[in-house]
Scaffold this motif. Structure first.
Motif, PDB file in Angstrom:
ATOM      1  N   ILE A  87       0.709  -1.163  -0.010  1.00  0.00           N
ATOM      2  CA  ILE A  87      -0.031  -0.029   0.119  1.00  0.00           C
ATOM      3  C   ILE A  87       0.937   1.081   0.001  1.00  0.00           C
ATOM      4  N   ILE A  88       0.662   2.332  -0.985  1.00  0.00           N
ATOM      5  CA  ILE A  88       1.512   3.378  -0.869  1.00  0.00           C
ATOM      6  C   ILE A  88       0.313   4.423  -0.557  1.00  0.00           C
ATOM      7  N   VAL A  89       0.395   5.275   0.617  1.00  0.00           N
ATOM      8  CA  VAL A  89      -0.509   5.895   1.363  1.00  0.00           C
ATOM      9  C   VAL A  89       0.026   7.429   1.040  1.00  0.00           C
ATOM     10  N   SER A  90      -0.860   8.216   0.541  1.00  0.00           N
ATOM     11  CA  SER A  90      -0.619   9.671   0.011  1.00  0.00           C
ATOM     12  C   SER A  90      -0.916  10.613   1.031  1.00  0.00           C
ATOM     13  N   ALA A  91      -0.595  11.727   1.284  1.00  0.00           N
ATOM     14  CA  ALA A  91      -0.735  12.737   2.183  1.00  0.00           C
ATOM     15  C   ALA A  91      -0.263  14.069   1.631  1.00  0.00           C
ATOM     16  N   ALA A  92      -0.816  15.017   2.209  1.00  0.00           N
ATOM     17  CA  ALA A  92      -0.110  16.502   2.152  1.00  0.00           C
ATOM     18  C   ALA A  92       1.281  16.567   2.966  1.00  0.00           C
ATOM     19  N   ALA A  93       2.265  17.060   2.495  1.00  0.00           N
ATOM     20  CA  ALA A  93       3.494  17.217   3.157  1.00  0.00           C
ATOM     21  C   ALA A  93       3.509  17.728   4.519  1.00  0.00           C
ATOM     22  N   ASP A  94       2.446  18.446   4.604  1.00  0.00           N
ATOM     23  CA  ASP A  94       2.399  19.112   6.103  1.00  0.00           C
ATOM     24  C   ASP A  94       1.400  18.341   7.086  1.00  0.00           C
ATOM     25  N   GLU A  95       0.708  17.449   6.549  1.00  0.00           N
ATOM     26  CA  GLU A  95      -0.314  16.680   7.293  1.00  0.00           C
ATOM     27  C   GLU A  95       0.118  16.060   8.398  1.00  0.00           C
ATOM     28  N   VAL A  96      -0.473  16.199   9.632  1.00  0.00           N
ATOM     29  CA  VAL A  96      -0.230  15.544  10.785  1.00  0.00           C
ATOM     30  C   VAL A  96      -1.212  14.513  11.171  1.00  0.00           C
ATOM     31  N   ALA A  97      -1.284  13.182  10.728  1.00  0.00           N
ATOM     32  CA  ALA A  97      -2.455  12.277  11.134  1.00  0.00           C
ATOM     33  C   ALA A  97      -2.007  10.868  11.118  1.00  0.00           C
ATOM     34  N   ASN A  98      -3.067  10.133  11.629  1.00  0.00           N
ATOM     35  CA  ASN A  98      -2.916   8.541  11.775  1.00  0.00           C
ATOM     36  C   ASN A  98      -3.535   8.196  10.552  1.00  0.00           C
ATOM     37  N   ILE A  99      -2.907   6.798  10.060  1.00  0.00           N
ATOM     38  CA  ILE A  99      -3.462   6.058   9.141  1.00  0.00           C
ATOM     39  C   ILE A  99      -4.328   4.885   9.630  1.00  0.00           C
ATOM     40  N   ASP A 100      -5.552   5.124   9.130  1.00  0.00           N
ATOM     41  CA  ASP A 100      -6.361   3.893   9.515  1.00  0.00           C
ATOM     42  C   ASP A 100      -6.294   2.814   8.243  1.00  0.00           C
ATOM     43  N   LEU A 101      -6.084   1.532   8.684  1.00  0.00           N
ATOM     44  CA  LEU A 101      -6.356   0.324   7.691  1.00  0.00           C
ATOM     45  C   LEU A 101      -7.648  -0.394   7.736  1.00  0.00           C
ATOM     46  N   LYS A 102      -8.126  -0.718   6.606  1.00  0.00           N
ATOM     47  CA  LYS A 102      -9.391  -1.612   6.579  1.00  0.00           C
ATOM     48  C   LYS A 102      -8.902  -2.621   5.556  1.00  0.00           C
ATOM     49  N   TYR A 103      -9.594  -4.005   6.031  1.00  0.00           N
ATOM     50  CA  TYR A 103      -9.315  -4.874   5.038  1.00  0.00           C
ATOM     51  C   TYR A 103     -10.473  -5.818   4.917  1.00  0.00           C
ATOM     52  N   TYR A 104     -10.739  -5.942   3.449  1.00  0.00           N
ATOM     53  CA  TYR A 104     -11.968  -6.709   2.885  1.00  0.00           C
ATOM     54  C   TYR A 104     -11.531  -7.866   2.627  1.00  0.00           C
ATOM     55  N   ASN A 105     -12.160  -8.845   3.004  1.00  0.00           N
ATOM     56  CA  ASN A 105     -11.969 -10.385   2.638  1.00  0.00           C
ATOM     57  C   ASN A 105     -13.041 -10.771   1.878  1.00  0.00           C
ATOM     58  N   VAL A 106     -12.828 -11.080   0.680  1.00  0.00           N
ATOM     59  CA  VAL A 106     -13.790 -11.426  -0.427  1.00  0.00           C
ATOM     60  C   VAL A 106     -14.648 -12.761  -0.171  1.00  0.00           C
ATOM     61  N   SER A 107     -13.760 -13.716   0.233  1.00  0.00           N
ATOM     62  CA  SER A 107     -14.633 -15.145   0.353  1.00  0.00           C
ATOM     63  C   SER A 107     -15.624 -15.318   1.582  1.00  0.00           C
ATOM     64  N   ASN A 108     -15.303 -14.420   2.568  1.00  0.00           N
ATOM     65  CA  ASN A 108     -16.274 -14.408   3.553  1.00  0.00           C
ATOM     66  C   ASN A 108     -16.968 -13.158   3.905  1.00  0.00           C
ATOM     67  N   LYS A 109     -16.769 -12.299   2.958  1.00  0.00           N
ATOM     68  CA  LYS A 109     -17.571 -10.776   2.928  1.00  0.00           C
ATOM     69  C   LYS A 109     -17.412 -10.107   4.404  1.00  0.00           C
ATOM     70  N   TYR A 110     -16.180 -10.406   5.099  1.00  0.00           N
ATOM     71  CA  TYR A 110     -15.958  -9.571   6.213  1.00  0.00           C
ATOM     72  C   TYR A 110     -15.077  -8.475   6.297  1.00  0.00           C
ATOM     73  N   MET A 111     -15.562  -7.313   7.121  1.00  0.00           N
ATOM     74  CA  MET A 111     -14.683  -6.281   6.877  1.00  0.00           C
ATOM     75  C   MET A 111     -14.213  -6.107   8.175  1.00  0.00           C
ATOM     76  N   TYR A 112     -12.680  -5.863   8.137  1.00  0.00           N
ATOM     77  CA  TYR A 112     -11.900  -6.035   9.524  1.00  0.00           C
ATOM     78  C   TYR A 112     -11.335  -4.564   9.228  1.00  0.00           C
ATOM     79  N   GLN A 113     -11.005  -3.949  10.491  1.00  0.00           N
ATOM     80  CA  GLN A 113     -10.276  -2.470  11.030  1.00  0.00           C
ATOM     81  C   GLN A 113      -8.925  -2.946  11.623  1.00  0.00           C
ATOM     82  N   VAL A 114      -7.968  -2.332  11.272  1.00  0.00           N
ATOM     83  CA  VAL A 114      -6.498  -2.492  11.862  1.00  0.00           C
ATOM     84  C   VAL A 114      -6.843  -1.754  13.488  1.00  0.00           C
TER      85      VAL A 114
END
Length: 140
Positions: A87-114
């Motif tokens: 994953i390449i995560v893009s942001a503004a050069a002066d942005e101060v924030a956290n990255i939230d990751l979500k994962y989607y599993n196709v076979s069981n149709k579940y959504m996960y949050q890191v």
């Protein structure tokens, strides 16, 4: 008296075991088809190489996807190669924030949050091909 107490304890243990064997139900989702809407003003980036934990790995599908969000906005979508998510995560050069990751599993149709909070840092590498980031997931 001791015999009756033993029988009651055995019945209670049996009921506890059977009640804990019920399958837990989770929400299912349609594929979210995440995409970065615009790269305008997003001149900085960092890279994440991620693998799935062992308890989810058996359900992995080549069409599974991970998306990176900053302040609720999609800032990166994974490509998958040899079972790893890049994953390449893009942001503004002066942005101060956290990255939230979500994962989607196709076979069981579940959504996960890191569960981990990942601070965005310009040019940072989180995980490598030889030592990928393996997050803790919360099922949504």
């Amino acid at each position: 008296m001791k015999k009756n107490l033993f029988i009651y304890a055995l019945i209670a243990l049996t009921l506890t075991l059977f009640s804990s064997c019920e399958k837990e139900e989770y929400n299912t989702y349609e594929n979210p088809h995440w995409a970065v809407t615009s790269y305008e003003g997003l001149s900085a980036s960092c890279t994440i190489v991620m693998d799935l934990p062992n308890n989810i790995k058996p359900y992995q599908d080549e069409d599974d996807v991970v998306a990176a969000f900053i302040n609720g906005e999609c800032r990166g979508v994974s490509t998958q190669q040899n079972g790893l998510f890049y994953i390449i995560v893009s942001a503004a050069a002066d942005e101060v924030a956290n990255i939230d990751l979500k994962y989607y599993n196709v076979s069981n149709k579940y959504m996960y949050q890191v569960a981990e909070q990942i601070p965005f840092e310009i040019n940072k590498r989180i995980g490598t091909t030889d030592d990928p980031f393996i997050p803790t997931f919360i099922i949504l």
